[in-house]
Design an enzyme around this catalytic site. Structure first.
Site, PDB file in Angstrom:
ATOM      1  CB  SER A 148      -0.714   0.466   1.469  1.00 25.83           C
ATOM      2  OG  SER A 148       0.235   0.370   2.602  1.00 25.83           O
ATOM      3  CE  LYS A 149      -1.352   6.212  -3.005  1.00 26.74           C
ATOM      4  NZ  LYS A 149      -3.240   6.410  -2.969  1.00 26.74           N
ATOM      5  NE  ARG A 150       0.241   1.061   6.185  1.00 27.73           N
ATOM      6  CZ  ARG A 150       1.471  -0.225   6.842  1.00 27.73           C
ATOM      7  NH1 ARG A 150       2.280  -0.451   7.234  1.00 27.73           N
ATOM      8  NH2 ARG A 150       0.644  -1.602   6.378  1.00 27.73           N
ATOM      9  CG  HIS A 151       4.637  -0.742   1.887  1.00 26.01           C
ATOM     10  ND1 HIS A 151       3.311  -1.426   1.831  1.00 26.01           N
ATOM     11  CD2 HIS A 151       5.448  -1.758   2.880  1.00 26.01           C
ATOM     12  CE1 HIS A 151       2.799  -2.186   3.455  1.00 26.01           C
ATOM     13  NE2 HIS A 151       3.901  -2.639   3.938  1.00 26.01           N
ATOM     14  N   GLY A 152       5.077   3.365   0.195  1.00 21.62           N
ATOM     15  CA  GLY A 152       6.205   3.982  -1.006  1.00 21.62           C
ATOM     16  C   GLY A 152       5.164   3.718  -1.578  1.00 21.62           C
TER      17      GLY A 152
END
Ligand code: GLU
Length: 471
Positions: free
Chosen positions: A245-249
């Site tokens: 997800s966006k949390r991972h970049g």
């Protein structure tokens, strides 16, 4: 029989790398088998879909090199199939299911708009018992019905190419909506009609859709369509093993494209998430991917998206691509940084100097700043070198030597360094590092004699003087 596969994105966001991986595997399979790759835009969620995002998906697919083979003719090019243009087809089949008693009109009121959008499943809907008169009465009071599928309570089995036999109990599936009250088809319904009418032979998609498959199988059966084969590809996880997800970049293909990743690197990298070549090789051209793609080599375990591996792979492709192309790709990044790129010869030489070290093209402005700017920005490691007493001596001697020359060539630069070594008695790292950080601001980088030549006499002089004043 001809292989026919499809990629069916919903234009509700930019193309996600997970969806791109699905598209790539479909495309590789189609090309491997000389079959057809069909693009279908699943835009029945009117509120969240947009034409702009649809265009963005085409652009990203084209950029990746994934061409599609079929669709309504749109002025010489195949337009994709668009579900929003096929509503009457879904409605016709719904009439058939209603007439056969396999579906019924449901007048239960969704509590919220969101419930309606998410096909709220009603466990206790008795609308199929309504008489014609009762239905008319409801309609007269302004209620618009949805069309609900009457789920047969039977066991559902299918053979997934990746997972083997999958069994679901029909008991756990409640009657689900086929057509919403506005006449728009739901995903599970439209997908079956389309896959059947488009004669899709293999449905290759993300594992997140495996739980939708039983509903779809029931519909295939109810409609008398023959079944495609299913292959549900394991999910992609981030470094912490949670769903990517966006949390991972960055998660969209577009963001990688904008950062300066090459399409062939993206295709190579994404195709290796869950799939591997029998040879064990990791750097695979698209021709090899097509030749070697095989379902038997898709693993059941989730794939972890490793950005460092992507950088390594992209760096390899950058080193192996032709310099003119690299310059063309680097130019927008240089321009964005505000650098003067009017001298293309110079820009080309600069890019050739950093080509070996690049991982992605967004790094170009920072790596080449000394060639375009009048000052050097020192990294903290560079500052440590500036603080050394021996560095001061090297700078002084270097400036002294510079006075003897007018122009710097790589050979001249080496001679200067030799003389500095002689006059100061300083050698190796203690000799080269101060000059490197003075000229580039960093302790690592391309070959120094070439860097010095490109910087030219004036900048070499100025930058070393500046470094001396910082010691
Ligand atoms: N529109 C669906 C998605 O984007 C397609 C799923 C499928 O391939 O059946 O997830």
């Amino acid at each position: 029989m001809e292989t026919r596969v499809r990629f069916a994105p919903s234009p509700t966001g930019y193309l996600h790398v997970g969806n791109a991986r699905t598209a790539i595997l479909n495309w590789l399979f189609a090309r491997h088998t000389n079959g057809k790759f069909i693009l279908r835009i699943e835009d029945t969620d009117v509120e969240r879909s947009s034409r702009q995002l649809e265009e963005a998906i085409y652009e990203d697919l084209r950029w990746l090199g994934l061409d599609w083979d079929e669709g309504p003719d749109k002025g010489g090019e195949y337009g994709p199939y668009r579900q929003s243009e096929r509503l009457s087809i879904y409605q016709d089949y719904a009439q058939r299911l209603l007439a056969e008693g396999k579906a019924y009109l449901c007048y239960c009121k969704p509590k919220t708009r969101k419930d309606e959008r998410q096909d709220v499943e009603k466990a206790h809907c008795n609308c199929y018992l309504l008489t014609e008169a009762e239905k008319r009465q409801k309609e007269a009071s302004g209620i618009k019905p949805v069309v609900r599928f009457r789920v047969p309570k039977e066991e559902i089995r299918f053979d997934d190419i990746v997972w083997g036999e999958v069994v679901f109990s029909g008991e756990n599936i409640s009657d689900f909506v086929l057509l919403r009250s506005d006449g728009v088809a739901t995903y599970n319904y439209a997908v079956v009609i389309d896959d059947a009418l488009m004669r899709i032979t293999h449905v290759i998609r993300g594992e997140d859709h495996i739980s939708n498959t039983p509903k779809q199988l029931l519909l295939y059966k109810a409609l008398g369509f023959s079944l495609p084969q299913f292959a549900h590809i394991p999910m992609i996880l981030g470094f912490d093993h949670t769903r990517l997800s966006k949390r991972h970049g960055a998660t969209s293909v577009r963001s990688y494209r904008e950062k300066g990743y090459l399409p062939e690197a993206m295709v190579n990298f994404l195709s290796l998430l869950s799939w591997s070549s029998e040879s064990g090789d990791e750097l695979l051209s698209v021709e090899r991917l097509i030749a070697e793609f095989d379902f038997s080599r898709i693993s059941k375990s989730a794939a972890v998206f490793n950005p460092e591996k992507l950088n390594w792979m992209n760096g390899w492709y950058i080193r192996h691509t032709n310099l003119d192309r690299l310059v063309r790709l680097a130019l927008p990044h240089l321009k964005k940084a505000g650098y003067d790129v009017s001298n293309l010869d110079f820009v080309t030489r600069v890019i050739s100097v950093v080509q070996e070290k690049l991982e992605f093209l967004e790094q170009v402005p920072e790596m080449t700043s000394m060639f375009f700017q009048d000052s050097v920005v020192y990294s903290s490691e560079a500052r440590e070198w500036l603080a050394k007493e021996s560095s001061r001596k090297v700078f002084q001697a270097f400036l002294q030597e510079l006075k003897q020359v007018q122009k710097i060539t790589p050979e001249k630069f080496r001679e200067i360094m030799k003389s500095v070594q002689k006059s100061t008695g300083i050698r190796g790292k203690e000799l080269w590092m101060p000059i490197r950080v003075a000229l580039t601001g960093r302790p690592h980088g391309p070959e120094l004699p070439v860097v010095a030549e490109l910087l030219g006499y004036d900048k070499c002089c100025k930058f070393v003087q500046k470094a001396l004043s910082e010691t």
